[in-house]
Design a protein around this motif. Structure first.
Motif, PDB file in Angstrom:
ATOM      1  N   LEU A   6       0.890  -1.069  -0.173  1.00 49.25           N
ATOM      2  CA  LEU A   6       0.100  -0.042  -0.016  1.00 49.25           C
ATOM      3  C   LEU A   6       1.026   1.127   0.055  1.00 49.25           C
ATOM      4  CD1 LEU A   6      -2.850   1.167  -0.159  1.00 49.25           C
ATOM      5  CD2 LEU A   6      -2.721   1.182   2.621  1.00 49.25           C
ATOM      6  N   GLN A   7       1.917   1.257   0.840  1.00 43.06           N
ATOM      7  CA  GLN A   7       2.843   2.391   0.627  1.00 43.06           C
ATOM      8  C   GLN A   7       3.334   2.718  -0.537  1.00 43.06           C
ATOM      9  OE1 GLN A   7       5.877   2.150   3.885  1.00 43.06           O
ATOM     10  NE2 GLN A   7       6.835   3.977   3.052  1.00 43.06           N
ATOM     11  N   ASN A   8       3.831   1.450  -1.459  1.00 49.72           N
ATOM     12  CA  ASN A   8       4.120   1.769  -2.617  1.00 49.72           C
ATOM     13  C   ASN A   8       3.064   2.560  -3.653  1.00 49.72           C
ATOM     14  OD1 ASN A   8       6.914   1.013  -2.221  1.00 49.72           O
ATOM     15  ND2 ASN A   8       6.587  -1.132  -3.186  1.00 49.72           N
ATOM     16  N   THR A   9       1.986   1.902  -3.509  1.00 49.90           N
ATOM     17  CA  THR A   9       0.867   2.345  -4.278  1.00 49.90           C
ATOM     18  C   THR A   9       0.545   3.825  -4.144  1.00 49.90           C
ATOM     19  OG1 THR A   9       0.065   0.349  -4.161  1.00 49.90           O
ATOM     20  CG2 THR A   9      -1.595   1.846  -4.664  1.00 49.90           C
ATOM     21  N   LEU A  10       0.543   4.169  -2.642  1.00 56.22           N
ATOM     22  CA  LEU A  10       0.312   5.457  -2.407  1.00 56.22           C
ATOM     23  C   LEU A  10       1.196   6.484  -2.871  1.00 56.22           C
ATOM     24  CD1 LEU A  10      -1.318   5.250   1.261  1.00 56.22           C
ATOM     25  CD2 LEU A  10      -2.582   5.513  -1.167  1.00 56.22           C
ATOM     26  N   LYS A  11       2.622   6.121  -2.816  1.00 53.08           N
ATOM     27  CA  LYS A  11       3.608   6.891  -3.244  1.00 53.08           C
ATOM     28  C   LYS A  11       3.728   7.002  -4.758  1.00 53.08           C
ATOM     29  CE  LYS A  11       8.595   6.440  -4.230  1.00 53.08           C
ATOM     30  NZ  LYS A  11       9.895   5.713  -4.271  1.00 53.08           N
ATOM     31  N   ALA A  12       2.982   6.018  -5.435  1.00 53.60           N
ATOM     32  CA  ALA A  12       2.915   6.085  -6.783  1.00 53.60           C
ATOM     33  C   ALA A  12       1.837   7.103  -7.317  1.00 53.60           C
ATOM     34  CB  ALA A  12       2.649   4.559  -7.507  1.00 53.60           C
ATOM     35  N   LEU A  13       0.924   7.117  -6.522  1.00 55.78           N
ATOM     36  CA  LEU A  13      -0.041   7.860  -6.850  1.00 55.78           C
ATOM     37  C   LEU A  13      -0.183   9.311  -6.466  1.00 55.78           C
ATOM     38  CD1 LEU A  13      -2.988   5.434  -5.591  1.00 55.78           C
ATOM     39  CD2 LEU A  13      -2.563   5.941  -8.028  1.00 55.78           C
ATOM     40  N   ASN A  28      -3.468  -2.068 -14.228  1.00 56.43           N
ATOM     41  CA  ASN A  28      -3.893  -3.300 -13.402  1.00 56.43           C
ATOM     42  C   ASN A  28      -5.027  -3.055 -12.716  1.00 56.43           C
ATOM     43  OD1 ASN A  28      -3.790  -5.769 -11.949  1.00 56.43           O
ATOM     44  ND2 ASN A  28      -1.727  -5.419 -11.059  1.00 56.43           N
ATOM     45  N   ALA A  29      -6.115  -3.661 -13.090  1.00 56.85           N
ATOM     46  CA  ALA A  29      -7.676  -3.098 -12.385  1.00 56.85           C
ATOM     47  C   ALA A  29      -7.801  -3.615 -11.304  1.00 56.85           C
ATOM     48  CB  ALA A  29      -8.434  -3.416 -13.594  1.00 56.85           C
ATOM     49  N   SER A  30      -7.105  -4.908 -11.124  1.00 58.71           N
ATOM     50  CA  SER A  30      -7.512  -5.588  -9.582  1.00 58.71           C
ATOM     51  C   SER A  30      -6.950  -4.757  -8.510  1.00 58.71           C
ATOM     52  CB  SER A  30      -6.840  -7.118  -9.683  1.00 58.71           C
ATOM     53  OG  SER A  30      -5.274  -7.103  -9.827  1.00 58.71           O
ATOM     54  N   VAL A  31      -5.508  -4.073  -8.662  1.00 57.24           N
ATOM     55  CA  VAL A  31      -4.756  -3.423  -7.667  1.00 57.24           C
ATOM     56  C   VAL A  31      -5.736  -2.248  -7.503  1.00 57.24           C
ATOM     57  CG1 VAL A  31      -2.890  -2.046  -6.870  1.00 57.24           C
ATOM     58  CG2 VAL A  31      -2.742  -4.485  -8.093  1.00 57.24           C
ATOM     59  N   LEU A  32      -6.125  -1.458  -8.590  1.00 59.17           N
ATOM     60  CA  LEU A  32      -7.011  -0.366  -8.445  1.00 59.17           C
ATOM     61  C   LEU A  32      -8.116  -0.672  -7.570  1.00 59.17           C
ATOM     62  CD1 LEU A  32      -6.552   1.120 -11.904  1.00 59.17           C
ATOM     63  CD2 LEU A  32      -5.648   1.942  -9.771  1.00 59.17           C
ATOM     64  N   GLU A  33      -8.942  -1.851  -7.793  1.00 59.78           N
ATOM     65  CA  GLU A  33     -10.013  -2.114  -7.245  1.00 59.78           C
ATOM     66  C   GLU A  33      -9.922  -2.237  -5.582  1.00 59.78           C
ATOM     67  OE1 GLU A  33     -11.710  -5.530  -9.292  1.00 59.78           O
ATOM     68  OE2 GLU A  33     -12.216  -4.396 -11.174  1.00 59.78           O
ATOM     69  N   GLU A  34      -8.555  -2.971  -5.365  1.00 62.27           N
ATOM     70  CA  GLU A  34      -8.444  -3.240  -3.880  1.00 62.27           C
ATOM     71  C   GLU A  34      -8.180  -1.831  -3.363  1.00 62.27           C
ATOM     72  OE1 GLU A  34      -4.836  -5.601  -3.299  1.00 62.27           O
ATOM     73  OE2 GLU A  34      -5.690  -6.946  -4.671  1.00 62.27           O
ATOM     74  N   ILE A  35      -7.404  -0.883  -3.967  1.00 60.42           N
ATOM     75  CA  ILE A  35      -7.395   0.422  -3.557  1.00 60.42           C
ATOM     76  C   ILE A  35      -8.704   1.282  -3.203  1.00 60.42           C
ATOM     77  CG2 ILE A  35      -6.534   2.835  -3.559  1.00 60.42           C
ATOM     78  CD1 ILE A  35      -4.384   1.451  -5.552  1.00 60.42           C
ATOM     79  N   MET A  36      -9.804   1.110  -4.163  1.00 61.93           N
ATOM     80  CA  MET A  36     -11.044   1.659  -4.002  1.00 61.93           C
ATOM     81  C   MET A  36     -11.738   0.823  -2.843  1.00 61.93           C
ATOM     82  SD  MET A  36     -11.117   4.133  -6.086  1.00 61.93           S
ATOM     83  CE  MET A  36     -12.697   4.642  -5.841  1.00 61.93           C
ATOM     84  N   LEU A  37     -11.675  -0.186  -2.763  1.00 58.20           N
ATOM     85  CA  LEU A  37     -12.329  -0.862  -1.569  1.00 58.20           C
ATOM     86  C   LEU A  37     -11.909  -0.596  -0.314  1.00 58.20           C
ATOM     87  CD1 LEU A  37     -12.643  -4.570  -2.909  1.00 58.20           C
ATOM     88  CD2 LEU A  37     -14.625  -3.060  -2.544  1.00 58.20           C
ATOM     89  N   ILE A  83     -10.457   2.502   0.511  1.00 53.79           N
ATOM     90  CA  ILE A  83     -10.721   3.725   0.290  1.00 53.79           C
ATOM     91  C   ILE A  83     -11.933   3.875   0.819  1.00 53.79           C
ATOM     92  CG2 ILE A  83     -11.315   6.314  -0.543  1.00 53.79           C
ATOM     93  CD1 ILE A  83      -8.338   5.582  -1.980  1.00 53.79           C
ATOM     94  N   THR A  84     -13.208   3.287   0.454  1.00 50.58           N
ATOM     95  CA  THR A  84     -14.363   3.145   0.558  1.00 50.58           C
ATOM     96  C   THR A  84     -14.932   2.739   2.139  1.00 50.58           C
ATOM     97  OG1 THR A  84     -14.964   2.674  -1.790  1.00 50.58           O
ATOM     98  CG2 THR A  84     -16.768   2.256  -0.182  1.00 50.58           C
ATOM     99  N   ASP A  85     -13.937   1.747   2.603  1.00 47.01           N
ATOM    100  CA  ASP A  85     -14.153   1.032   3.808  1.00 47.01           C
ATOM    101  C   ASP A  85     -13.635   1.947   4.748  1.00 47.01           C
ATOM    102  OD1 ASP A  85     -14.576  -0.989   5.515  1.00 47.01           O
ATOM    103  OD2 ASP A  85     -12.415  -1.128   5.941  1.00 47.01           O
ATOM    104  N   LEU A  86     -12.534   2.957   4.477  1.00 48.29           N
ATOM    105  CA  LEU A  86     -12.255   4.144   5.401  1.00 48.29           C
ATOM    106  C   LEU A  86     -13.625   4.986   5.381  1.00 48.29           C
ATOM    107  CD1 LEU A  86      -8.435   4.851   4.560  1.00 48.29           C
ATOM    108  CD2 LEU A  86      -9.437   3.767   6.713  1.00 48.29           C
ATOM    109  N   LYS A  87     -13.987   5.459   4.390  1.00 45.53           N
ATOM    110  CA  LYS A  87     -14.881   6.484   4.314  1.00 45.53           C
ATOM    111  C   LYS A  87     -16.036   6.054   5.028  1.00 45.53           C
ATOM    112  CE  LYS A  87     -17.520   9.242   1.095  1.00 45.53           C
ATOM    113  NZ  LYS A  87     -18.442   8.787   0.339  1.00 45.53           N
ATOM    114  N   GLY A  88     -16.658   4.500   4.967  1.00 45.65           N
ATOM    115  CA  GLY A  88     -17.673   4.158   5.461  1.00 45.65           C
ATOM    116  C   GLY A  88     -17.499   4.105   7.083  1.00 45.65           C
TER     117      GLY A  88
END
Length: 94
Positions: A3-10, A70-79, A81-86
């Motif tokens: 997740l850290q790599n993902t957030l850094k990339a984004l 890579n849609a699967s990683v993007l979906e994991e991130i969205m889930l 974030i949605t969970d955090l928001k929820g």
């Protein structure tokens, strides 16, 4: 660490724009470079960071390398974030 790599990339606006370009389908490195006013070497580094974060995949076709989301990683991130928001909405049952 993933997740850290993902957030850094984004975190970088050029990398976010590359992802935005790829949502319409695969592009070659040259096609991606054409959208930016930075060097090809700079875009190559951005593509490497996105690959390391597993946000994009590449495949070789002849002398060209095509990049795609890579849609699967993007979906994991969205889930995530949605969970955090929820979580913040659970207490206020309207």
């Amino acid at each position: 660490m993933g997740l850290q790599n993902t957030l850094k990339a984004l975190a970088d606006p050029i990398r976010r724009e590359i992802l935005n370009l790829l949502k319409n389908g695969p592009l070659s490195a040259g096609e991606i470079v054409d959208h930016f006013s930075v060097t090809g070497a700079s875009i190559s580094r951005h593509l490497s960071v996105l690959k390391e974060a597993d946000l994009i995949r590449d495949r070789r076709e002849g002398k060209f390398i095509y990049y795609e989301l890579n849609a699967s990683v993007l979906e994991e991130i969205m889930l995530w974030i949605t969970d955090l928001k929820g979580e913040s909405d659970h207490d206020g049952n309207d």
